[in-house]
Design a protein around this motif. Sequence first.
Motif, PDB file in Angstrom:
ATOM      1  N   THR A 151       0.820  -1.220   0.000  1.00 38.85           N
ATOM      2  CA  THR A 151       0.000   0.000   0.000  1.00 38.85           C
ATOM      3  C   THR A 151       0.851   1.266   0.000  1.00 38.85           C
ATOM      4  O   THR A 151       0.317   2.366   0.114  1.00 38.85           O
ATOM      5  CB  THR A 151      -0.947   0.033   1.216  1.00 38.85           C
ATOM      6  N   SER A 152       2.148   1.127  -0.135  1.00 36.30           N
ATOM      7  CA  SER A 152       3.055   2.276  -0.025  1.00 36.30           C
ATOM      8  C   SER A 152       2.749   3.377  -1.029  1.00 36.30           C
ATOM      9  O   SER A 152       2.737   4.561  -0.682  1.00 36.30           O
ATOM     10  CB  SER A 152       4.507   1.833  -0.188  1.00 36.30           C
ATOM     11  N   LEU A 153       2.491   3.026  -2.263  1.00 36.40           N
ATOM     12  CA  LEU A 153       2.235   4.042  -3.276  1.00 36.40           C
ATOM     13  C   LEU A 153       0.922   4.778  -3.004  1.00 36.40           C
ATOM     14  O   LEU A 153       0.861   6.012  -3.106  1.00 36.40           O
ATOM     15  CB  LEU A 153       2.228   3.413  -4.665  1.00 36.40           C
ATOM     16  N   THR A 154      -0.114   4.057  -2.634  1.00 34.48           N
ATOM     17  CA  THR A 154      -1.396   4.700  -2.281  1.00 34.48           C
ATOM     18  C   THR A 154      -1.209   5.595  -1.070  1.00 34.48           C
ATOM     19  O   THR A 154      -1.724   6.711  -1.015  1.00 34.48           O
ATOM     20  CB  THR A 154      -2.480   3.642  -2.005  1.00 34.48           C
ATOM     21  N   TRP A 155      -0.452   5.119  -0.088  1.00 31.29           N
ATOM     22  CA  TRP A 155      -0.172   5.927   1.108  1.00 31.29           C
ATOM     23  C   TRP A 155       0.559   7.207   0.722  1.00 31.29           C
ATOM     24  O   TRP A 155       0.230   8.286   1.206  1.00 31.29           O
ATOM     25  CB  TRP A 155       0.642   5.109   2.106  1.00 31.29           C
ATOM     26  N   CYS A 156       1.554   7.100  -0.161  1.00 31.57           N
ATOM     27  CA  CYS A 156       2.300   8.285  -0.593  1.00 31.57           C
ATOM     28  C   CYS A 156       1.380   9.286  -1.291  1.00 31.57           C
ATOM     29  O   CYS A 156       1.507  10.499  -1.093  1.00 31.57           O
ATOM     30  CB  CYS A 156       3.441   7.898  -1.532  1.00 31.57           C
ATOM     31  N   ARG A 157       0.462   8.799  -2.082  1.00 32.24           N
ATOM     32  CA  ARG A 157      -0.497   9.690  -2.748  1.00 32.24           C
ATOM     33  C   ARG A 157      -1.382  10.392  -1.717  1.00 32.24           C
ATOM     34  O   ARG A 157      -1.661  11.588  -1.834  1.00 32.24           O
ATOM     35  CB  ARG A 157      -1.342   8.904  -3.739  1.00 32.24           C
ATOM     36  N   ALA A 158      -1.831   9.658  -0.714  1.00 28.46           N
ATOM     37  CA  ALA A 158      -2.658  10.260   0.340  1.00 28.46           C
ATOM     38  C   ALA A 158      -1.860  11.307   1.115  1.00 28.46           C
ATOM     39  O   ALA A 158      -2.389  12.365   1.469  1.00 28.46           O
ATOM     40  CB  ALA A 158      -3.199   9.181   1.272  1.00 28.46           C
TER      41      ALA A 158
ATOM     42  N   GLY B 157       6.597  11.231   2.996  1.00 24.47           N
ATOM     43  CA  GLY B 157       6.337  10.627   1.698  1.00 24.47           C
ATOM     44  C   GLY B 157       7.605  10.393   0.901  1.00 24.47           C
ATOM     45  O   GLY B 157       7.777   9.353   0.267  1.00 24.47           O
ATOM     46  N   GLU B 158       8.522  11.359   0.941  1.00 22.05           N
ATOM     47  CA  GLU B 158       9.782  11.215   0.211  1.00 22.05           C
ATOM     48  C   GLU B 158      10.612  10.052   0.748  1.00 22.05           C
ATOM     49  O   GLU B 158      11.249   9.337  -0.025  1.00 22.05           O
ATOM     50  CB  GLU B 158      10.583  12.512   0.283  1.00 22.05           C
TER      51      GLU B 158
END
Length: 102
Positions: A57-64, A88-89
């Motif tokens: 879920t890392s990419l979705t989390w980064c988008r959030a 996020g970075e």
Amino acid sequence: LRQIITAPPPDEEPPETVLRASLGLWLHCLSSGNVGEGAHWMRMITSRYPRPPRPETSLTWCRAVWVAGFLLFIHGDHNSTTENIERGEKVLAQLSATPSHG
């Protein structure tokens, strides 16, 4: 979104449901003029999930986290914006260092 954020998630519901639901919040907040409310909800979401709930879920989390940072910036909370962007970075850097994510 209010109900998703304030109610405890059902046991069978994956945490990324809340993260995915929040991704369009920035546009709604800008078009409706509710940036302060959106910043508040995104602050709650990023507090509930200070890190990605699972590696996948890392990419979705980064988008959030980006949505949170954007709304917090527009709302004038630049310190929280910086904290979100830095978190996020870090996760994105870890993703790029993982061979499977290239």
